[in-house]
Design an enzyme around this catalytic site. Structure first.
Site, PDB file in Angstrom:
ATOM      1  CB  CYS A 107     -27.475  36.008  42.043  1.00 56.48           C
ATOM      2  SG  CYS A 107     -25.608  36.147  41.288  1.00 56.48           S
ATOM      3  CG  HIS A 210     -28.483  40.394  41.190  1.00 50.96           C
ATOM      4  ND1 HIS A 210     -28.328  40.147  42.516  1.00 50.96           N
ATOM      5  CD2 HIS A 210     -27.146  39.888  40.619  1.00 50.96           C
ATOM      6  CE1 HIS A 210     -27.123  39.320  42.806  1.00 50.96           C
ATOM      7  NE2 HIS A 210     -26.620  39.277  41.611  1.00 50.96           N
ATOM      8  CD  GLU A 212     -31.068  41.646  43.772  1.00 53.06           C
ATOM      9  OE1 GLU A 212     -29.927  41.402  43.868  1.00 53.06           O
ATOM     10  OE2 GLU A 212     -31.696  40.880  43.148  1.00 53.06           O
TER      11      GLU A 212
END
Length: 234
Positions: A107, A210, A212
């Site tokens: 990001c 993202h 994660e």
């Protein structure tokens, strides 16, 4: 020994605290790494020590990069910038690239990579580059809300083995002018660049979404973290 992965810190100015989202740490841990949150120290000696100690780096999401770093005047639509973070991350990223340490930029991290290498950013996509894709979703943050088309013959396309993936999205800025040394690996349906790499380095990948948040239930996101950790072991 697990690879030691330096994770760039988050800063809460209201609470005067340094902090970290657990998904970054857990994504690294699941892939076999040992994550450590780095301090806000950007003197040359500290930067050199971080690069020497860490096997790789994750550059995290967060606040807007000061437009001065890409030689542009700040527009009213630009969000808050944190000088401490901009200074640490620009110095650390340059040093990590010079040392050929693996980098996964997420990001804001992708935007930082583009800026450090000479690119520019849209300061606010909805007002400066309106399009068909909403790039800022609400909860649940791990849900895919738009697609990304993967560019043939790029490392990400070769890793995942598909032409298109679903991704989540939480950003209002994005790559405007791509840094000359970066190669595009994926684009959103509206043409916005969503993934890049730096050819010639051991491993420098950046994604605008993202992974994660998605990794616990998304095999593609897990494979990105795993490939990054594999490079850190090399």
């Amino acid at each position: 020994m697990r690879p030691l992965i330096g994770v760039t810190p988050l800063l809460d100015t209201k609470l005067d605290s340094y902090w970290m989202l657990p998904d970054y740490m857990q994504g690294i841990q699941r892939a076999g790494g040992m994550p450590v949150m780095l301090p806000f120290q950007h003197d040359p000696e500290s930067i050199d020590q971080m690069v020497a100690l860490c096997d790789g780096f994750v550059f995290t999401g967060g606040e807007d990069i000061d437009p001065a770093y890409y030689h542009t005047e700040r527009e009213p639509v630009c969000g808050v910038s944190l000088p401490e973070r901009d200074e640490l991350e620009t110095r650390l990223l340059r040093a990590a690239l010079a040392a050929d340490k693996p980098v996964l930029a997420i990001c804001r991290g992708m935007q930082l990579l583009n800026v450090v290498l000479g690119g520019t950013l849209w300061q606010d996509l909805p007002s400066q580059r309106p399009g068909e894709v909403n790039h800022s979703q609400g909860k649940p943050y791990g849900a895919a809300t738009h697609t990304v088309d993967l560019v043939p013959d790029t490392p990400l396309r070769e890793l995942l083995g598909v032409d298109r993936i679903g991704v989540n999205t939480r950003h209002h800025q994005g790559v405007r002018d791509l840094a000359p040394s970066l190669a595009v690996m994926g684009t959103a349906p509206d043409g916005l660049i969503e993934a890049v790499c730096l050819p010639g380095q051991r491993f420098v990948w950046a994604v605008q979404w993202h992974p994660e948040h998605m990794a616990p239930e998304d095999a593609n996101s897990e494979r990105i973290f795993q490939t990054f950790l594999d490079a850190c072991r090399a």
